[in-house]
Design an enzyme around this catalytic site. Structure first.
Site, mmCIF file in Angstrom:
data_model
loop_
_atom_site.group_PDB
_atom_site.id
_atom_site.type_symbol
_atom_site.label_atom_id
_atom_site.label_comp_id
_atom_site.label_asym_id
_atom_site.label_seq_id
_atom_site.Cartn_x
_atom_site.Cartn_y
_atom_site.Cartn_z
ATOM 1 C CG ASP A 10 85.119 -80.885 123.010
ATOM 2 O OD1 ASP A 10 84.743 -80.044 122.314
ATOM 3 O OD2 ASP A 10 85.550 -80.815 124.317
ATOM 4 C CG HIS A 32 70.350 -74.399 96.210
ATOM 5 N ND1 HIS A 32 71.047 -75.514 96.076
ATOM 6 C CD2 HIS A 32 68.920 -74.589 96.178
ATOM 7 C CE1 HIS A 32 70.182 -76.324 95.496
ATOM 8 N NE2 HIS A 32 68.894 -76.016 95.604
ATOM 9 C CG ASP A 45 62.961 -74.866 98.472
ATOM 10 O OD1 ASP A 45 62.477 -75.895 98.973
ATOM 11 O OD2 ASP A 45 63.348 -75.008 97.302
ATOM 12 C CG ASP A 68 62.040 -79.927 97.818
ATOM 13 O OD1 ASP A 68 61.975 -78.846 98.256
ATOM 14 O OD2 ASP A 68 62.942 -80.347 96.776
ATOM 15 C CG HIS A 91 65.598 -74.366 88.716
ATOM 16 N ND1 HIS A 91 64.313 -75.166 88.620
ATOM 17 C CD2 HIS A 91 64.933 -73.241 89.241
ATOM 18 C CE1 HIS A 91 63.387 -74.438 89.237
ATOM 19 N NE2 HIS A 91 63.881 -73.189 89.414
ATOM 20 C CG HIS A 109 64.572 -82.944 92.851
ATOM 21 N ND1 HIS A 109 64.194 -83.609 94.212
ATOM 22 C CD2 HIS A 109 64.564 -81.692 92.977
ATOM 23 C CE1 HIS A 109 63.923 -82.692 94.856
ATOM 24 N NE2 HIS A 109 63.972 -81.294 94.310
ATOM 25 C CG HIS A 169 68.320 -82.841 95.275
ATOM 26 N ND1 HIS A 169 69.298 -81.992 95.359
ATOM 27 C CD2 HIS A 169 67.201 -82.146 95.225
ATOM 28 C CE1 HIS A 169 68.875 -80.696 95.473
ATOM 29 N NE2 HIS A 169 67.382 -80.867 95.327
ATOM 30 C CD GLU A 199 62.254 -77.887 92.455
ATOM 31 O OE1 GLU A 199 62.813 -76.974 93.064
ATOM 32 O OE2 GLU A 199 62.624 -79.319 92.848
ATOM 33 C CE1 TYR A 242 63.609 -68.958 91.227
ATOM 34 C CE2 TYR A 242 63.863 -69.874 89.251
ATOM 35 C CZ TYR A 242 63.579 -69.976 90.567
ATOM 36 O OH TYR A 242 62.898 -70.995 90.948
ATOM 37 N NE ARG A 255 62.418 -73.423 94.359
ATOM 38 C CZ ARG A 255 63.327 -72.513 94.727
ATOM 39 N NH1 ARG A 255 63.823 -71.530 93.726
ATOM 40 N NH2 ARG A 255 63.914 -72.364 95.727
ATOM 41 C CD GLU A 296 60.467 -78.109 95.309
ATOM 42 O OE1 GLU A 296 60.890 -77.216 96.045
ATOM 43 O OE2 GLU A 296 60.946 -79.027 95.069
HETATM 44 N N1 GLY Z 1 64.877 -77.718 97.970
HETATM 45 C C1 GLY Z 1 65.962 -78.067 97.179
HETATM 46 C C2 GLY Z 1 65.329 -78.109 95.768
HETATM 47 O O1 GLY Z 1 64.158 -77.797 95.690
HETATM 48 O O2 GLY Z 1 65.739 -78.999 94.909
HETATM 49 MN MN MN Z 2 63.015 -79.434 95.011
HETATM 50 MN MN MN Z 3 62.673 -77.175 97.369
#
Ligand code: GLY
Ligand code: MN
Ligand code: MN
Length: 437
Positions: free
Chosen positions: A37, A243, A260, A271, A350, A354, A361, A386, A390, A404, A406
């Site tokens: 609940d 992630h 991130d 982001d 990756h 995006h 996303h 980004e 790694y 990374r 970004e």
């Molecule tokens: N924070 C998720 C990405 O960079 O796509």
């Molecule tokens: Mn991103």
């Molecule tokens: Mn990100």
């Protein structure tokens, strides 16, 4: 209610126009239970909010351009007991007077929606409804289509084709208006300031969750409703988990910390990723990797302009990273052969970025029609840039390093504008920001 009232109306007008003779059903988000609940914090479904500005759950919209009620809302009826426990309910009357519905009725009992839907679909040539998100709703819609079909009798015409409303909304949302870009700039500024503070306060001995909490306090403390996605606060080799979500480890002297994280402000998300040394100084190998990623990130940002494609940016990032990996002696061989076998993918697994907007996303095609026809960037699009490297495996010199960088950029008529330039990314600036404590 959001302040964009007129903009919601403009969007609905455009959406109705593009529906042609189609009818669209857009359900709101539903409450999700985390305990029997106790609900998760509510967050309206993005398409629903984009067209209505209405944040109450258990609602539904029916768009029927040919009806005398083109924009219909079905919302929770007023209920003093529920309002006592859970807060204010606008109810159907205010759905009309404040949110602009041409007709608004209670969302339960369901008969109000059912009758309106059957009436509308009988006049329409197609249905815009996203199948597969809610099996109960799917069944209900399919049942209502059968009912409408029976009601029409023997017409000999085929069943209504079902199309995805994202065909229209995905594209509308992909090009941001000035008002949307303003919101995104606010989300970016709040997020950038939080990242800067994290650089200043994180030190050897800090826990990942302490930094996560610090970011959240900054986001909420500056008016952001929530995070745009779960913050990644990854020290040392945790940064190699793309992630990473545990956020429960302690920063060790000599670690890099990858953060991130982005705030969501008035339904628009930032982001941002930055990676910095918790003791304020990059080691030599860390600096080598960082400078490689930074070089590629800056070149890719410079390449964002009308006519470029996300695919071309990814090709560019892959090739440039591969050149760095060759120079750093991580990869051996000829560039041509290595590129052909995508050798950089082991360290850069990756994409370059995006669309960004109401969803981290965000919606919108990356392709024109076929999967090999890439879509050119246009002013008003917002995307992330980004690249990263790694080393969960690889030479001992770099083992455990994950980096990374970004930024969020909006495409302008001549090039692009970086919304997240408030966070340092040059080596000296980053080290200086880390030393301030
Ligand atoms: N924070 C998720 C990405 O960079 O796509
Ligand atoms: Mn991103
Ligand atoms: Mn990100």
């Amino acid at each position: 209610m959001s302040k964009q009232t007129n903009e919601f109306k403009t969007r609905r007008t455009q959406f109705l126009k593009q529906l042609g003779k189609g009818v669209a059903v857009l359900p709101s988000a539903k409450p999700a239970l985390r305990n029997p609940d106790v609900a998760y914090p509510p967050r309206q479904e993005s398409n629903f909010f984009y067209l209505t500005g209405f944040s109450e759950l258990n609602s539904c919209c029916l768009f029927a351009p040919m009806s005398k009620f083109p924009f219909q809302m079905f919302v929770e009826p007023k209920d003093p007991t529920k309002e006592l426990w859970e807060g204010y309910i606008h109810g159907p009357e205010q759905a009309q007077s404040l949110f602009g519905a041409d007709r608004a009725q209670a969302s339960h009992p369901e008969t109000f929606f059912d009758e309106a839907f059957v009436e509308a679909i009988c006049e329409a040539d197609s249905l815009y409804y996203r199948v597969g998100l809610d099996s109960r709703m799917d069944e209900r819609i399919f049942g209502l289509l059968q009912r409408a079909s029976k009601k029409l009798g023997r017409t000999g015409r085929p069943f209504w084709p079902i199309r995805d409303p994202l065909e229209i909304l995905g594209e509308m949302r992909c090009i941001k208006s000035p008002a949307e870009i303003e919101r995104m700039a606010t989300a970016a500024k709040i997020s950038a300031d939080a990242h800067k503070l994290a650089m200043k306060l994180a030190k050897p001995g800090s826990w990942e969750y302490e930094i996560e909490a610090l970011l959240f306090k900054e986001f909420r403390g500056h008016g952001a409703e929530r995070v745009g996605y779960n913050s990644i606060v990854a020290t040392g080799s945790n940064a190699c988990v793309l992630h990473y979500s545990s956020n429960n480890q302690q920063c060790q002297n000599g670690d890099l910390l990858l953060i991130d994280a982005g705030a969501e402000y008035d339904y628009y998300s930032a982001d941002i990723t930055r990676t910095f040394p918790v003791n304020g100084q990059f080691s030599k190998p860390q600096r080598e990797v960082y400078e490689a990623v930074l070089d590629v990130q800056k070149q890719c940002v410079d390449a964002v302009k009308p006519g470029a494609t996300v695919h071309a940016l990814q090709e560019m990032a892959s090739e440039l990273l591969l050149e760095h990996l060759l120079r750093m002696k991580v990869l051996k061989g000829t560039k041509k052969a290595l590129l052909q076998e995508n050798a950089q993918k082991k360290y850069y697994p990756h994409g370059i970025g995006h669309w960004l907007g109401m969803d981290v996303h965000d919606t919108g095609r990356y392709y024109v029609s076929r999967y090999d026809e890439y879509r050119p960037l246009k002013p008003g699009m917002v995307l992330t840039v980004e690249p990263g490297l790694y080393f969960s495996t690889g030479p001992a010199r770099y083992k455990g390093i994950g980096i990374r960088i970004e930024d969020d950029v909006v495409v302008t008529s001549k090039g692009c504008k970086v919304l997240t330039s408030g966070v340092p990314k040059e080596v000296e600036e980053v080290e200086a920001a880390c030393r301030l404590a």
